[in-house]
Structure formats: C-alpha cells, structure tokens
Design a protein around this motif. Structure first.
Motif, PDB file in Angstrom:
ATOM      1  N   HIS A  37     -16.085  -2.102 -42.925  1.00  0.00           N
ATOM      2  CA  HIS A  37     -15.073  -3.021 -42.382  1.00  0.00           C
ATOM      3  C   HIS A  37     -15.316  -3.339 -40.910  1.00  0.00           C
ATOM      4  O   HIS A  37     -14.759  -4.309 -40.387  1.00  0.00           O
ATOM      5  N   ASP A  38     -16.153  -2.541 -40.232  1.00  0.00           N
ATOM      6  CA  ASP A  38     -16.456  -2.813 -38.826  1.00  0.00           C
ATOM      7  C   ASP A  38     -17.336  -4.050 -38.650  1.00  0.00           C
ATOM      8  O   ASP A  38     -17.348  -4.646 -37.574  1.00  0.00           O
ATOM      9  N   ILE A  39     -18.078  -4.433 -39.676  1.00  0.00           N
ATOM     10  CA  ILE A  39     -18.996  -5.573 -39.548  1.00  0.00           C
ATOM     11  C   ILE A  39     -18.246  -6.859 -39.237  1.00  0.00           C
ATOM     12  O   ILE A  39     -18.566  -7.536 -38.251  1.00  0.00           O
ATOM     13  N   PRO A  40     -17.233  -7.256 -40.025  1.00  0.00           N
ATOM     14  CA  PRO A  40     -16.538  -8.503 -39.689  1.00  0.00           C
ATOM     15  C   PRO A  40     -15.794  -8.457 -38.361  1.00  0.00           C
ATOM     16  O   PRO A  40     -15.601  -9.482 -37.717  1.00  0.00           O
ATOM     17  N   GLU A  41     -15.399  -7.259 -37.932  1.00  0.00           N
ATOM     18  CA  GLU A  41     -14.717  -7.129 -36.639  1.00  0.00           C
ATOM     19  C   GLU A  41     -15.674  -7.370 -35.472  1.00  0.00           C
ATOM     20  O   GLU A  41     -15.252  -7.808 -34.409  1.00  0.00           O
ATOM     21  N   ARG A  42     -16.959  -7.077 -35.671  1.00  0.00           N
ATOM     22  CA  ARG A  42     -17.917  -7.095 -34.569  1.00  0.00           C
ATOM     23  C   ARG A  42     -18.943  -8.224 -34.644  1.00  0.00           C
ATOM     24  O   ARG A  42     -19.761  -8.362 -33.754  1.00  0.00           O
ATOM     25  N   ARG A  43     -18.932  -9.005 -35.723  1.00  0.00           N
ATOM     26  CA  ARG A  43     -19.921 -10.065 -35.880  1.00  0.00           C
ATOM     27  C   ARG A  43     -19.258 -11.381 -36.269  1.00  0.00           C
ATOM     28  O   ARG A  43     -18.206 -11.406 -36.905  1.00  0.00           O
ATOM     29  N   SER A  44     -19.926 -12.478 -35.928  1.00  0.00           N
ATOM     30  CA  SER A  44     -19.469 -13.813 -36.334  1.00  0.00           C
ATOM     31  C   SER A  44     -19.852 -14.024 -37.802  1.00  0.00           C
ATOM     32  O   SER A  44     -20.486 -13.161 -38.423  1.00  0.00           O
ATOM     33  N   ALA A  45     -19.510 -15.180 -38.342  1.00  0.00           N
ATOM     34  CA  ALA A  45     -19.833 -15.487 -39.739  1.00  0.00           C
ATOM     35  C   ALA A  45     -21.336 -15.424 -39.981  1.00  0.00           C
ATOM     36  O   ALA A  45     -21.793 -14.903 -41.003  1.00  0.00           O
ATOM     37  N   GLU A  46     -22.118 -15.911 -39.020  1.00  0.00           N
ATOM     38  CA  GLU A  46     -23.586 -15.876 -39.169  1.00  0.00           C
ATOM     39  C   GLU A  46     -24.097 -14.438 -39.147  1.00  0.00           C
ATOM     40  O   GLU A  46     -24.965 -14.060 -39.931  1.00  0.00           O
ATOM     41  N   GLY A  47     -23.531 -13.624 -38.260  1.00  0.00           N
ATOM     42  CA  GLY A  47     -23.924 -12.216 -38.186  1.00  0.00           C
ATOM     43  C   GLY A  47     -23.571 -11.459 -39.458  1.00  0.00           C
ATOM     44  O   GLY A  47     -24.342 -10.611 -39.921  1.00  0.00           O
ATOM     45  N   ILE A  48     -22.401 -11.772 -40.020  1.00  0.00           N
ATOM     46  CA  ILE A  48     -21.991 -11.148 -41.284  1.00  0.00           C
ATOM     47  C   ILE A  48     -23.001 -11.483 -42.374  1.00  0.00           C
ATOM     48  O   ILE A  48     -23.388 -10.634 -43.169  1.00  0.00           O
ATOM     49  N   MET A  49     -23.468 -12.735 -42.399  1.00  0.00           N
ATOM     50  CA  MET A  49     -24.454 -13.173 -43.394  1.00  0.00           C
ATOM     51  C   MET A  49     -25.772 -12.408 -43.216  1.00  0.00           C
ATOM     52  O   MET A  49     -26.373 -11.946 -44.185  1.00  0.00           O
ATOM     53  N   HIS A  50     -26.214 -12.234 -41.965  1.00  0.00           N
ATOM     54  CA  HIS A  50     -27.478 -11.523 -41.705  1.00  0.00           C
ATOM     55  C   HIS A  50     -27.400 -10.070 -42.162  1.00  0.00           C
ATOM     56  O   HIS A  50     -28.326  -9.568 -42.808  1.00  0.00           O
ATOM     57  N   VAL A  51     -26.306  -9.398 -41.831  1.00  0.00           N
ATOM     58  CA  VAL A  51     -26.158  -7.997 -42.236  1.00  0.00           C
ATOM     59  C   VAL A  51     -26.012  -7.907 -43.760  1.00  0.00           C
ATOM     60  O   VAL A  51     -26.563  -7.005 -44.395  1.00  0.00           O
ATOM     61  N   GLY A  52     -25.304  -8.858 -44.344  1.00  0.00           N
ATOM     62  CA  GLY A  52     -25.196  -8.906 -45.809  1.00  0.00           C
ATOM     63  C   GLY A  52     -26.556  -9.066 -46.463  1.00  0.00           C
ATOM     64  O   GLY A  52     -26.847  -8.438 -47.491  1.00  0.00           O
ATOM     65  N   ASN A  53     -27.412  -9.905 -45.888  1.00  0.00           N
ATOM     66  CA  ASN A  53     -28.771 -10.071 -46.410  1.00  0.00           C
ATOM     67  C   ASN A  53     -29.567  -8.771 -46.298  1.00  0.00           C
ATOM     68  O   ASN A  53     -30.347  -8.426 -47.187  1.00  0.00           O
ATOM     69  N   TRP A  54     -29.368  -8.039 -45.199  1.00  0.00           N
ATOM     70  CA  TRP A  54     -30.058  -6.758 -45.014  1.00  0.00           C
ATOM     71  C   TRP A  54     -29.635  -5.780 -46.104  1.00  0.00           C
ATOM     72  O   TRP A  54     -30.486  -5.096 -46.699  1.00  0.00           O
ATOM     73  N   ILE A  55     -28.340  -5.725 -46.396  1.00  0.00           N
ATOM     74  CA  ILE A  55     -27.846  -4.821 -47.451  1.00  0.00           C
ATOM     75  C   ILE A  55     -28.373  -5.275 -48.808  1.00  0.00           C
ATOM     76  O   ILE A  55     -28.777  -4.451 -49.636  1.00  0.00           O
ATOM     77  N   ARG A  56     -28.392  -6.586 -49.050  1.00  0.00           N
ATOM     78  CA  ARG A  56     -28.942  -7.120 -50.306  1.00  0.00           C
ATOM     79  C   ARG A  56     -30.387  -6.673 -50.486  1.00  0.00           C
ATOM     80  O   ARG A  56     -30.780  -6.202 -51.557  1.00  0.00           O
ATOM     81  N   ASP A  57     -31.195  -6.804 -49.421  1.00  0.00           N
ATOM     82  CA  ASP A  57     -32.600  -6.408 -49.498  1.00  0.00           C
ATOM     83  C   ASP A  57     -32.740  -4.894 -49.701  1.00  0.00           C
ATOM     84  O   ASP A  57     -33.643  -4.437 -50.405  1.00  0.00           O
ATOM     85  N   LEU A  58     -31.845  -4.125 -49.103  1.00  0.00           N
ATOM     86  CA  LEU A  58     -31.845  -2.676 -49.284  1.00  0.00           C
ATOM     87  C   LEU A  58     -31.615  -2.330 -50.758  1.00  0.00           C
ATOM     88  O   LEU A  58     -32.295  -1.464 -51.317  1.00  0.00           O
ATOM     89  N   ILE A  59     -30.696  -3.017 -51.386  1.00  0.00           N
ATOM     90  CA  ILE A  59     -30.422  -2.804 -52.813  1.00  0.00           C
ATOM     91  C   ILE A  59     -31.665  -3.123 -53.635  1.00  0.00           C
ATOM     92  O   ILE A  59     -32.068  -2.356 -54.512  1.00  0.00           O
ATOM     93  N   ASP A  60     -32.291  -4.262 -53.335  1.00  0.00           N
ATOM     94  CA  ASP A  60     -33.453  -4.704 -54.120  1.00  0.00           C
ATOM     95  C   ASP A  60     -34.668  -3.814 -53.929  1.00  0.00           C
ATOM     96  O   ASP A  60     -35.364  -3.488 -54.886  1.00  0.00           O
ATOM     97  N   ARG A  61     -34.937  -3.420 -52.691  1.00  0.00           N
ATOM     98  CA  ARG A  61     -36.194  -2.734 -52.393  1.00  0.00           C
ATOM     99  C   ARG A  61     -36.142  -1.231 -52.644  1.00  0.00           C
ATOM    100  O   ARG A  61     -37.154  -0.628 -52.983  1.00  0.00           O
ATOM    101  N   THR A  62     -34.997  -0.593 -52.435  1.00  0.00           N
ATOM    102  CA  THR A  62     -34.945   0.859 -52.593  1.00  0.00           C
ATOM    103  C   THR A  62     -34.606   1.276 -54.009  1.00  0.00           C
ATOM    104  O   THR A  62     -34.896   2.402 -54.406  1.00  0.00           O
ATOM    105  N   GLU A  63     -33.979   0.415 -54.747  1.00  0.00           N
ATOM    106  CA  GLU A  63     -33.531   0.722 -56.113  1.00  0.00           C
ATOM    107  C   GLU A  63     -32.625   1.949 -56.152  1.00  0.00           C
ATOM    108  O   GLU A  63     -32.584   2.683 -57.131  1.00  0.00           O
TER     109      GLU A  63
END
Length: 198
Positions: free
Chosen positions: A81-107
């Motif tokens: 929940h700290d992510i939306p408090e500390r980042r703009s909409a674009e920043g939220i998207m970037h961190v979301g993409n990082w988590i998405r890639d973490l899911i895909d790559r680490t399995e």
C-alpha cells in the motif's frame, strides 16, 4: 507481518548444505519504490552481497539467479500500500511491471501484502491483474454481530490457552472480550501487544 513470521517458522531456511535452501523470502516496500530500489530491497532479503550496485536491470537479473539458486518458493512483499502513497500513476505502472516480471521470471508464488490501498497496484496494471489470481482480505475482529463475536471469542480462548500462565486469564469472558475489542479495534497486532504487555 505476523503472517510472514508464521510462514517462515513453518518453512525455515536450511543453511546446512553447500547451497542454502531458503523457501520463503520477504521484503518490505522501500521508502522510494522504484524498480532499482525494489531490486535492491529483494537482494538484501535474499542476503545477496552486492545488493545496491548496478542498474535496475542488472539487479533484477541477480534476483532471478539468486531465487533459483536457493530454491525460493514464496516471495512475500509487505506494505504494498506504500507504493501508491509514494509514486505517481506512471511510477505505480513501473513498479507493477517489475512485480509482473518477477512473477514471470522467478516462477515463485508472489504474495503482496498490504491494506486495501494496495489494490491500486493491480488495478492500474492490466497485465499484472491477469497474473494476480486471488485477492484475499483478512478482516479485523468484530463483535457487532453474533457470528463475528463468536469468532473473536474463539480467538481469545485459543490465545488464552497458549499464554505461559498457570491459570486461565478468561480473556473470552463477555466483559473482558468487549474491553479487549474496544481497546484494540479488533486488530490482531494490537491484541497481541496488549496481552504481551499485560
């Protein structure tokens, strides 16, 4: 955080082999959640020696290799929940993409923990939302209805049984139960702090 500690106790790391086995790794959202900061936080949690050097992409690759090397099964990310408090909409998207890639790559199973504000991360990122198969809510205890009061009463009874005392404290008695609820708002952490201090 309490849930993370319970799971880590159930599946502790094993450092007795040539290569450590760490089934559950947890990290918290950094103060400025960028892709690079997320990588650094997770590398620290993985006890990787070079956790703060390199670009975001280099750190991410190190995370993937380390997770595979120590056979991590679950990665728990706390305070999402700290992510939306500390980042703009674009920043939220970037961190979301990082988590998405973490899911895909680490399995690994990726568990994101936080208040309801954490849903903004998945809601803002359609690709991440597709990968988040389950959202669960752990509600605070409540005594306003008979069915929820029974659950709280049972929790207090079980807690009382586990206290290192010779006799029961009778935490589940109606008057004490009500006082416990109003003093803690039904928040488990507050209940445990109150009982621990007592």
């Amino acid at each position: 955080s309490h849930l993370i500690n319970i799971l880590k106790r159930q599946k502790p790391p094993d450092h007795s082999r040539d290569v450590s086995y760490v089934p559950i790794v947890s990290c918290s959202i950094p103060s400025r959640p960028t892709q690079r900061a997320m990588g650094s936080a997770l590398l620290r949690a993985l006890e990787y020696p070079r956790s703060s050097t390199g670009s975001a992409d280099e750190m991410f690759e190190r995370v993937v290799l380390q997770v595979r090397a120590i056979k991590t099964e679950i990665i728990m990310i706390d305070n999402v929940h700290d992510i939306p408090e500390r980042r703009s909409a674009e920043g939220i998207m970037h961190v979301g993409n990082w988590i998405r890639d973490l899911i895909d790559r680490t399995e690994c199973l990726i568990v994101m923990l936080g208040t309801p504000a954490a849903r903004q991360i998945t809601n803002a990122n359609a690709q991440l939302r597709r990968r988040v198969s389950k959202q669960m809510v752990i509600r605070y205890f409540d005594i306003q209805q008979q069915s929820t009061a029974k659950i709280f009463k049972r929790f207090l009874f079980e807690l009382d049984k586990r206290l290192p005392l010779a006799q029961s404290s009778q935490l589940d008695e109606p008057k004490i139960m009500q006082r416990m609820y109003w003093a803690t708002a039904g928040i488990t952490d507050y209940i445990l702090q109150l009982v621990g201090e007592a």
